[in-house]
Design a protein around this motif. Structure first.
Motif, PDB file in Angstrom:
ATOM      1  N   ASP A 146     -28.888  -5.093  19.377  1.00 46.77           N
ATOM      2  CA  ASP A 146     -29.615  -5.815  20.416  1.00 46.77           C
ATOM      3  C   ASP A 146     -30.895  -6.526  19.986  1.00 46.77           C
ATOM      4  OD1 ASP A 146     -27.684  -4.877  22.226  1.00 46.77           O
ATOM      5  OD2 ASP A 146     -28.832  -3.064  22.635  1.00 46.77           O
ATOM      6  N   GLN A 147     -31.540  -6.060  18.939  1.00 47.94           N
ATOM      7  CA  GLN A 147     -32.834  -6.630  18.562  1.00 47.94           C
ATOM      8  C   GLN A 147     -32.665  -7.818  17.615  1.00 47.94           C
ATOM      9  OE1 GLN A 147     -35.873  -5.539  19.883  1.00 47.94           O
ATOM     10  NE2 GLN A 147     -34.439  -4.447  21.188  1.00 47.94           N
ATOM     11  N   VAL A 148     -33.097  -8.965  18.051  1.00 48.77           N
ATOM     12  CA  VAL A 148     -33.070 -10.164  17.222  1.00 48.77           C
ATOM     13  C   VAL A 148     -34.315 -10.155  16.345  1.00 48.77           C
ATOM     14  CG1 VAL A 148     -33.181 -12.689  17.273  1.00 48.77           C
ATOM     15  CG2 VAL A 148     -31.746 -11.465  18.922  1.00 48.77           C
TER      16      VAL A 148
ATOM     17  N   GLY B 260     -33.291 -15.131  13.214  1.00 49.77           N
ATOM     18  CA  GLY B 260     -32.982 -15.037  14.636  1.00 49.77           C
ATOM     19  C   GLY B 260     -31.659 -14.340  14.920  1.00 49.77           C
ATOM     20  N   ARG B 261     -31.217 -13.517  13.978  1.00 48.51           N
ATOM     21  CA  ARG B 261     -29.974 -12.766  14.174  1.00 48.51           C
ATOM     22  C   ARG B 261     -30.306 -11.290  14.360  1.00 48.51           C
ATOM     23  NH1 ARG B 261     -26.860 -14.093   8.776  1.00 48.51           N
ATOM     24  NH2 ARG B 261     -28.983 -13.803   8.030  1.00 48.51           N
ATOM     25  N   THR B 262     -29.341 -10.561  14.890  1.00 48.06           N
ATOM     26  CA  THR B 262     -29.463  -9.106  14.951  1.00 48.06           C
ATOM     27  C   THR B 262     -29.074  -8.534  13.588  1.00 48.06           C
ATOM     28  OG1 THR B 262     -27.184  -8.709  15.632  1.00 48.06           O
ATOM     29  CG2 THR B 262     -28.801  -9.097  17.404  1.00 48.06           C
TER      30      THR B 262
ATOM     31  N   ALA C  45     -29.929  -4.895   1.250  1.00 47.23           N
ATOM     32  CA  ALA C  45     -31.335  -4.805   0.847  1.00 47.23           C
ATOM     33  C   ALA C  45     -32.178  -5.840   1.586  1.00 47.23           C
ATOM     34  CB  ALA C  45     -31.478  -4.983  -0.661  1.00 47.23           C
ATOM     35  N   THR C  46     -31.652  -7.034   1.762  1.00 45.64           N
ATOM     36  CA  THR C  46     -32.363  -8.085   2.498  1.00 45.64           C
ATOM     37  C   THR C  46     -32.551  -7.680   3.949  1.00 45.64           C
ATOM     38  OG1 THR C  46     -31.485  -9.781   1.031  1.00 45.64           O
ATOM     39  CG2 THR C  46     -32.265 -10.513   3.192  1.00 45.64           C
ATOM     40  N   VAL C  47     -31.516  -7.123   4.540  1.00 48.64           N
ATOM     41  CA  VAL C  47     -31.597  -6.686   5.935  1.00 48.64           C
ATOM     42  C   VAL C  47     -32.587  -5.528   6.054  1.00 48.64           C
ATOM     43  CG1 VAL C  47     -30.316  -5.812   7.925  1.00 48.64           C
ATOM     44  CG2 VAL C  47     -29.256  -7.495   6.406  1.00 48.64           C
ATOM     45  N   TRP C  48     -32.564  -4.608   5.097  1.00 49.54           N
ATOM     46  CA  TRP C  48     -33.500  -3.491   5.154  1.00 49.54           C
ATOM     47  C   TRP C  48     -34.944  -3.978   5.039  1.00 49.54           C
ATOM     48  CZ3 TRP C  48     -33.802   0.761   7.407  1.00 49.54           C
ATOM     49  CH2 TRP C  48     -34.814   1.672   7.118  1.00 49.54           C
ATOM     50  N   ARG C  49     -35.206  -4.935   4.164  1.00 49.71           N
ATOM     51  CA  ARG C  49     -36.562  -5.500   4.056  1.00 49.71           C
ATOM     52  C   ARG C  49     -36.998  -6.095   5.392  1.00 49.71           C
ATOM     53  NH1 ARG C  49     -34.991  -6.732  -1.288  1.00 49.71           N
ATOM     54  NH2 ARG C  49     -34.089  -8.715  -0.669  1.00 49.71           N
ATOM     55  N   ALA C  50     -36.075  -6.755   6.085  1.00 50.31           N
ATOM     56  CA  ALA C  50     -36.387  -7.336   7.398  1.00 50.31           C
ATOM     57  C   ALA C  50     -36.729  -6.233   8.401  1.00 50.31           C
ATOM     58  CB  ALA C  50     -35.217  -8.177   7.902  1.00 50.31           C
TER      59      ALA C  50
END
Length: 75
Positions: free
Chosen positions: A34-36, A42-44, A56-61
């Motif tokens: 749910d969280q953008v 601008g993606r979940t 790793a990129t998603v975890w950094r975000a």
């Protein structure tokens, strides 16, 4: 996370385990769906992972977006 050495080696299984450690299993699923996150264009989390973004990129975000919640030992 045991067996992981820094953010560069985050595997998808490690990613989900870390997310659950930070938010708990139920809330982690909600955050992922749910969280953008602006850090992910601008993606979940789910959209980024499904779209092929590296864990790793998603975890950094996640670490940037929730800096107050992610403990330093999981960064």
């Amino acid at each position: 996370m045991a067996g992981s050495e820094g953010i560069g080696t985050v595997r998808l299984t490690d990613f989900w385990a870390r997310l659950e450690q930070v938010f708990g299993p139920t809330y982690a699923a909600s955050v992922a769906a749910d969280q953008v996150l602006p850090q992910l264009g601008g993606r979940t989390i789910n959209q980024a992972i499904t779209g092929g973004e590296d864990a790793a990129t998603v975890w950094r975000a996640v670490c940037q977006a929730y800096a107050d919640r992610v403990p330093s030992r999981l960064r």
